[in-house]
Design a protein around this motif. Structure first.
Motif, short mmCIF file in Angstrom:
data_model
loop_
_atom_site.label_atom_id
_atom_site.label_comp_id
_atom_site.label_asym_id
_atom_site.label_seq_id
_atom_site.Cartn_x
_atom_site.Cartn_y
_atom_site.Cartn_z
N ASP A 154 18.50 9.99 13.01
CA ASP A 154 17.12 10.63 12.64
C ASP A 154 17.43 11.27 11.30
OD1 ASP A 154 14.65 11.03 12.79
OD2 ASP A 154 15.04 12.92 14.04
N ALA A 155 17.79 10.64 10.22
CA ALA A 155 17.90 11.23 8.96
C ALA A 155 16.36 11.37 8.36
CB ALA A 155 18.97 10.58 8.18
N PRO A 156 16.35 12.15 7.09
CA PRO A 156 15.21 12.03 6.47
C PRO A 156 14.89 10.42 5.65
CG PRO A 156 16.37 13.84 5.72
CD PRO A 156 17.17 13.21 6.70
N ILE A 157 13.83 10.29 5.75
CA ILE A 157 13.34 8.96 5.16
C ILE A 157 13.40 9.28 3.71
CG2 ILE A 157 11.99 7.06 4.93
CD1 ILE A 157 11.33 7.20 7.80
N ILE A 158 14.20 8.53 2.81
CA ILE A 158 14.11 8.74 1.41
C ILE A 158 14.01 7.49 0.93
CG2 ILE A 158 15.38 9.53 -0.45
CD1 ILE A 158 15.19 11.67 1.59
N GLU A 159 13.01 7.08 -0.13
CA GLU A 159 12.49 6.06 -0.65
C GLU A 159 12.78 6.39 -2.24
OE1 GLU A 159 12.02 2.95 0.61
OE2 GLU A 159 12.48 3.91 2.76
N ILE A 160 13.85 6.34 -2.41
CA ILE A 160 14.11 6.51 -4.20
C ILE A 160 15.00 5.42 -4.76
CG2 ILE A 160 15.30 7.77 -5.90
CD1 ILE A 160 15.00 10.19 -4.27
N SER A 161 14.54 4.60 -5.45
CA SER A 161 15.24 3.30 -5.90
C SER A 161 15.83 3.60 -7.42
CB SER A 161 14.40 2.31 -6.10
OG SER A 161 14.23 1.71 -7.32
N ALA A 162 17.05 3.16 -7.39
CA ALA A 162 18.05 3.16 -8.45
C ALA A 162 17.29 2.20 -9.70
CB ALA A 162 19.53 2.75 -8.34
N THR A 163 16.64 1.31 -9.16
CA THR A 163 16.22 0.52 -10.37
C THR A 163 15.10 1.25 -10.94
OG1 THR A 163 16.55 -1.28 -8.80
CG2 THR A 163 15.04 -1.65 -10.63
N HIS A 164 14.28 1.84 -10.08
CA HIS A 164 13.22 2.57 -10.70
C HIS A 164 13.75 3.74 -11.75
CE1 HIS A 164 9.74 5.18 -11.13
NE2 HIS A 164 10.27 6.39 -10.61
N ILE A 165 14.74 4.26 -11.35
CA ILE A 165 15.53 5.56 -12.13
C ILE A 165 15.90 4.79 -13.35
CG2 ILE A 165 17.70 6.69 -12.41
CD1 ILE A 165 17.40 7.54 -9.33
N ARG A 166 16.63 3.73 -13.35
CA ARG A 166 17.12 2.81 -14.38
C ARG A 166 15.98 2.69 -15.59
NH1 ARG A 166 20.21 0.02 -10.95
NH2 ARG A 166 19.06 -1.90 -11.24
N ASN A 167 14.82 2.00 -15.11
CA ASN A 167 13.75 1.51 -15.94
C ASN A 167 13.16 2.89 -16.32
OD1 ASN A 167 14.23 -0.95 -15.01
ND2 ASN A 167 12.86 -1.08 -13.47
N SER A 168 12.88 3.91 -15.58
CA SER A 168 12.26 4.93 -16.08
C SER A 168 13.11 5.71 -17.27
CB SER A 168 12.30 5.93 -15.15
OG SER A 168 11.49 5.54 -14.03
N ILE A 169 14.56 5.78 -16.91
CA ILE A 169 15.25 6.08 -18.36
C ILE A 169 15.18 5.36 -19.69
CG2 ILE A 169 17.68 6.52 -19.10
CD1 ILE A 169 18.08 7.60 -16.09
N LYS A 170 14.88 4.20 -19.21
CA LYS A 170 14.80 3.26 -20.70
C LYS A 170 13.44 3.63 -21.15
CE LYS A 170 15.19 -1.73 -21.38
NZ LYS A 170 16.13 -2.36 -22.13
N ALA A 171 12.38 3.63 -20.20
CA ALA A 171 11.08 4.12 -20.73
C ALA A 171 10.96 5.42 -21.39
CB ALA A 171 10.04 3.71 -19.90
#
Length: 194
Positions: A154-171
């Motif tokens: 029963d861990a916290p549900i985390i929806e963070i994507s590495a792809t989103h992070i990479r794209n955001s840094i690029k932007a």
């Protein structure tokens, strides 16, 4: 007593707070005594421009784990022949560290595909699997979830994507809150993903 060690596999491209939250939750709230974050090497047959070099990703995992004594980076798969299967990594680790009892950590989304894994019956027979929740439209994992070797955590549900992070840094976006501080500093200094 064998030291119960959870294996959390990932490309960690980059490692983010979602990974840390899950790994730390398992280290603190399950019977796993230590969590190894196993960096998956670059598959030589796949040309992925966005995938950082193995050692750069390992360095990020190392920095992310520094303040957490129960979390350890692992490059064990770097020396294994590619393409590699989890079942081989586990056999290799068991041989190398007979004093440890290795367990697998995976997201609920991966559990669904488990029957397609190479030698998955061998995995289930010999290793416990700790499953953390994911949000997904269609998870039908009931049958597998009832297996005695599978533990739904029963861990916290985390929806963070590495792809989103990479794209955001690029932007040019600021994604600093999504990354452990030392990882963000390293990424910034090295100009990764820009």
């Amino acid at each position: 007593m064998h030291k119960k060690t959870g294996l959390f596999f990932g490309t960690f491209n980059p490692i983010h707070i979602g990974h840390l939250i899950i790994a730390n939750h398992l280290a603190e709230f399950s019977d796993l005594e230590e969590i190894w974050l196993v960096v998956t090497p670059h598959n030589p047959h796949k040309k992925k421009k966005t995938l950082l070099d193995n050692n750069q990703r390992l360095e990020m995992v190392y920095r992310a784990c520094e303040d957490y004594p129960k979390l350890q980076p692992s490059n064990i798969e770097f020396s294994l022949p590619q393409p590699n299967y989890t079942v081989n990594t586990l056999a290799h680790l068991q041989e190398k560290f007979p004093e440890r009892q290795f367990c697998l950590i995976m997201g609920e989304d991966n559990l669904k595909g488990l029957p397609k894994w190479k030698n998955y019956e061998v995995l289930l027979e010999n290793y416990e699997i700790y499953v953390y929740p994911r949000i997904s439209e269609e998870t039908n994992t009931e049958d597998l979830a009832k297996h005695p070797r599978i533990h739904m955590i029963d861990a916290p549900i985390i929806e963070i994507s590495a792809t989103h992070i990479r794209n955001s840094i690029k932007a040019g976006k600021n994604v600093r809150p999504l990354l452990p501080n030392k990882v963000w500093e390293y990424l910034d200094e090295m100009n990764f993903y820009r």
